[in-house]
Write a protein that holds these residues in place. Structure first.
Motif, PDB file in Angstrom:
ATOM      1  N   LEU A   1      41.492 106.340  54.867  1.00 16.50           N
ATOM      2  CA  LEU A   1      41.347 107.437  53.605  1.00 16.50           C
ATOM      3  C   LEU A   1      40.900 106.493  52.331  1.00 16.50           C
ATOM      4  CD1 LEU A   1      42.065 110.104  52.523  1.00 16.50           C
ATOM      5  CD2 LEU A   1      44.098 109.280  51.800  1.00 16.50           C
ATOM      6  N   TYR A   2      41.579 105.466  52.097  1.00 16.43           N
ATOM      7  CA  TYR A   2      41.138 104.509  51.032  1.00 16.43           C
ATOM      8  C   TYR A   2      39.277 104.107  50.988  1.00 16.43           C
ATOM      9  CZ  TYR A   2      41.375 100.760  47.501  1.00 16.43           C
ATOM     10  OH  TYR A   2      41.257  99.862  46.293  1.00 16.43           O
ATOM     11  N   LEU A   3      38.798 103.926  52.209  1.00 21.35           N
ATOM     12  CA  LEU A   3      37.530 103.485  52.197  1.00 21.35           C
ATOM     13  C   LEU A   3      36.661 104.814  52.173  1.00 21.35           C
ATOM     14  CD1 LEU A   3      37.729 100.683  55.033  1.00 21.35           C
ATOM     15  CD2 LEU A   3      37.402 100.466  52.514  1.00 21.35           C
ATOM     16  N   LYS A   4      37.398 105.917  52.417  1.00 28.98           N
ATOM     17  CA  LYS A   4      36.423 107.035  52.149  1.00 28.98           C
ATOM     18  C   LYS A   4      36.290 107.797  50.743  1.00 28.98           C
ATOM     19  CE  LYS A   4      37.973 109.489  56.510  1.00 28.98           C
ATOM     20  NZ  LYS A   4      38.798 110.633  56.985  1.00 28.98           N
ATOM     21  N   LEU A   5      36.908 107.039  49.856  1.00 30.09           N
ATOM     22  CA  LEU A   5      36.819 107.308  48.500  1.00 30.09           C
ATOM     23  C   LEU A   5      35.498 106.343  48.082  1.00 30.09           C
ATOM     24  CD1 LEU A   5      40.506 106.925  47.346  1.00 30.09           C
ATOM     25  CD2 LEU A   5      39.098 108.974  47.721  1.00 30.09           C
ATOM     26  N   SER A   6      35.103 106.894  46.813  1.00 32.91           N
ATOM     27  CA  SER A   6      33.781 105.991  46.287  1.00 32.91           C
ATOM     28  C   SER A   6      34.385 104.851  45.583  1.00 32.91           C
ATOM     29  CB  SER A   6      33.110 106.999  45.168  1.00 32.91           C
ATOM     30  OG  SER A   6      34.026 107.252  44.002  1.00 32.91           O
ATOM     31  N   GLN A   7      33.393 103.699  45.553  1.00 32.07           N
ATOM     32  CA  GLN A   7      33.924 102.583  44.990  1.00 32.07           C
ATOM     33  C   GLN A   7      34.573 102.548  43.552  1.00 32.07           C
ATOM     34  OE1 GLN A   7      30.663  99.564  44.961  1.00 32.07           O
ATOM     35  NE2 GLN A   7      31.926  98.670  46.476  1.00 32.07           N
ATOM     36  N   GLU A   8      33.898 103.621  42.564  1.00 29.70           N
ATOM     37  CA  GLU A   8      34.981 103.855  41.570  1.00 29.70           C
ATOM     38  C   GLU A   8      36.385 104.344  41.844  1.00 29.70           C
ATOM     39  OE1 GLU A   8      34.522 106.644  37.612  1.00 29.70           O
ATOM     40  OE2 GLU A   8      32.979 106.808  39.020  1.00 29.70           O
ATOM     41  N   GLU A   9      36.353 105.139  42.808  1.00 30.95           N
ATOM     42  CA  GLU A   9      37.775 105.701  42.906  1.00 30.95           C
ATOM     43  C   GLU A   9      38.731 104.757  43.514  1.00 30.95           C
ATOM     44  OE1 GLU A   9      36.458 110.317  43.709  1.00 30.95           O
ATOM     45  OE2 GLU A   9      36.418 108.875  45.224  1.00 30.95           O
ATOM     46  N   GLN A  10      38.240 103.837  44.364  1.00 31.08           N
ATOM     47  CA  GLN A  10      38.877 102.840  45.034  1.00 31.08           C
ATOM     48  C   GLN A  10      39.516 101.677  43.889  1.00 31.08           C
ATOM     49  OE1 GLN A  10      36.850 100.421  48.201  1.00 31.08           O
ATOM     50  NE2 GLN A  10      36.336 102.655  48.937  1.00 31.08           N
ATOM     51  N   GLY A  11      38.409 101.693  42.669  1.00 29.68           N
ATOM     52  CA  GLY A  11      38.719 100.640  41.629  1.00 29.68           C
ATOM     53  C   GLY A  11      39.770 101.318  40.928  1.00 29.68           C
ATOM     54  N   PHE A  12      39.754 102.379  40.602  1.00 27.82           N
ATOM     55  CA  PHE A  12      40.808 103.173  39.979  1.00 27.82           C
ATOM     56  C   PHE A  12      42.113 102.974  40.615  1.00 27.82           C
ATOM     57  CE2 PHE A  12      43.162 106.817  38.575  1.00 27.82           C
ATOM     58  CZ  PHE A  12      42.814 106.984  37.155  1.00 27.82           C
ATOM     59  N   ILE A  13      42.220 103.163  41.680  1.00 29.83           N
ATOM     60  CA  ILE A  13      43.679 103.043  42.538  1.00 29.83           C
ATOM     61  C   ILE A  13      43.885 101.479  42.384  1.00 29.83           C
ATOM     62  CG2 ILE A  13      44.612 103.101  44.671  1.00 29.83           C
ATOM     63  CD1 ILE A  13      42.938 105.544  45.459  1.00 29.83           C
ATOM     64  N   MET A  14      43.036 100.606  42.427  1.00 28.17           N
ATOM     65  CA  MET A  14      43.718  99.197  42.341  1.00 28.17           C
ATOM     66  C   MET A  14      43.955  99.049  41.020  1.00 28.17           C
ATOM     67  SD  MET A  14      43.807  96.453  44.072  1.00 28.17           S
ATOM     68  CE  MET A  14      43.081  96.510  45.522  1.00 28.17           C
ATOM     69  N   GLU A  15      43.362  99.589  40.149  1.00 33.27           N
ATOM     70  CA  GLU A  15      43.807  99.257  38.874  1.00 33.27           C
ATOM     71  C   GLU A  15      45.107  99.893  38.357  1.00 33.27           C
ATOM     72  OE1 GLU A  15      40.898 100.797  35.695  1.00 33.27           O
ATOM     73  OE2 GLU A  15      39.317  99.680  36.797  1.00 33.27           O
ATOM     74  N   PHE A  16      45.470 101.159  39.010  1.00 34.24           N
ATOM     75  CA  PHE A  16      46.757 101.927  38.815  1.00 34.24           C
ATOM     76  C   PHE A  16      47.949 100.911  39.495  1.00 34.24           C
ATOM     77  CE2 PHE A  16      49.682 105.063  40.534  1.00 34.24           C
ATOM     78  CZ  PHE A  16      50.213 105.374  39.413  1.00 34.24           C
ATOM     79  N   PHE A  17      47.570 100.274  40.727  1.00 37.26           N
ATOM     80  CA  PHE A  17      48.485  99.217  41.241  1.00 37.26           C
ATOM     81  C   PHE A  17      48.714  98.236  40.503  1.00 37.26           C
ATOM     82  CE2 PHE A  17      48.810  95.636  44.342  1.00 37.26           C
ATOM     83  CZ  PHE A  17      50.224  96.074  44.824  1.00 37.26           C
TER      84      PHE A  17
END
Lengths: 201, 88
Positions: free
Chosen positions: B36-52
């Motif tokens: 699922l994580y890889l299905k997101l755009s790079q920007e969205e993946q970055g957002f989740i990483m920043e949140f973490f």
């Protein structure tokens, strides 16, 4: 729209609630002092009339009452649309959207504009509108248009603040926003302001 | 190199069909779903990483990004809605 203009019309997207609250409280205080000094009363949330005997307590009460009323109604609507809506974000939008209106009242105090407005008031009272000079009519037209622009700016600010706070996405929410403002105006003008007048006598 | 997640021709989601061991060149073929994580755009993946990395604090993320709390929360709500749609 450039980023700077976007920030001017929607500071709620960028600045923290603390900065916005400070700016909002300063606006509210300046507005109170200005209305008291200029002898102007808010007989509607978006309507101003001259009232030379307005006391400082009266000016404070008016400002607090219309701010809390708009904030309470918009917070209720915001919570109904999105339960995550925070009251502080709505309160900040409510306070900050008065900046253009306060600026408008300040401009109305410029001596040449005030003189033109007094002439119009006297002409209306004596029913001699034909006695008004071309300059006076021009000044009043320009000032009226300017006030309209300030009013639109204020509503745009409030709408952007509400949109950011609530995360509005449907057209019906904009309609409800407009309806809420009209209801707020009716409540304030028809119910609260007459009681305020009675209370502050 | 950026992992493509959509077909450049028809824009449909891509799947993994081959994996290869770099050491011994063993190849595994099949048709695997991307996580699922890889299905997101790079920007969205970055957002989740920043949140973490911000210990799950939207307020801290907003401060770092120079935006307000509701703006960041709205962005997160949009992502939550998108992920819910992807998983339903």
């Amino acid at each position: 729209m450039s980023k700077n203009w976007k920030t001017v019309f929607n500071p709620f997207e960028r600045y923290s609630e603390k900065s916005l609250a400070v700016a909002g409280i300063i606006t509210l205080l300046l507005s109170i002092i200005l209305f008291w000094w200029a002898g102007q009363t808010n007989d509607g949330i978006y309507h101003v009339s001259p009232k030379a005997d307005l006391s400082l307590v009266g000016a404070i009460t008016e400002a607090v009452v219309y701010t809390l009323l708009v904030c309470a109604l918009l917070s209720g609507l915001g919570k109904a649309i999105n339960p995550k809506t925070r009251i502080i974000d709505i309160l900040n939008a409510t306070m900050i959207h008065r900046i253009p209106l306060t600026l408008g009242i300040l401009i109305l105090q410029l001596p040449f504009i005030k003189a033109a407005m007094d002439k119009i008031l006297q002409a209306v009272k004596s029913n001699h509108l034909e006695s008004l000079s071309g300059t006076t009519i021009w000044i009043s037209t320009v000032v009226s248009l300017l006030m309209l622009v300030f009013f639109v700016c204020a509503i745009v600010l409030l709408l952007n603040g509400f949109r950011t706070a609530v995360h509005v996405r449907k057209a019906i929410h904009y309609v409800l926003f407009a309806a809420t403002l009209i209801i707020a105006e009716v409540i304030y003008r028809g119910l609260l302001y007459p009681n305020l007048l009675h209370f502050l006598k | 190199m950026k992992l493509p997640i959509h077909c450049p021709s028809c824009k449909s989601p891509l799947k993994v069909s081959q994996l290869k061991c770099e050491a011994c060149s063993t190849q595994v073929s099949g048709l695997y779903e991307l996580p699922l994580y890889l299905k997101l755009s790079q920007e969205e993946q970055g957002f989740i990483m920043e949140f973490f990395l911000a210990s799950g604090s939207i307020k801290e993320m907003a401060r770092q990004a120079g935006t307000s709390y509701p703006t960041m929360r709205n962005k997160m709500d949009d992502m939550i809605e998108k992920i819910k749609k992807m998983t339903s």
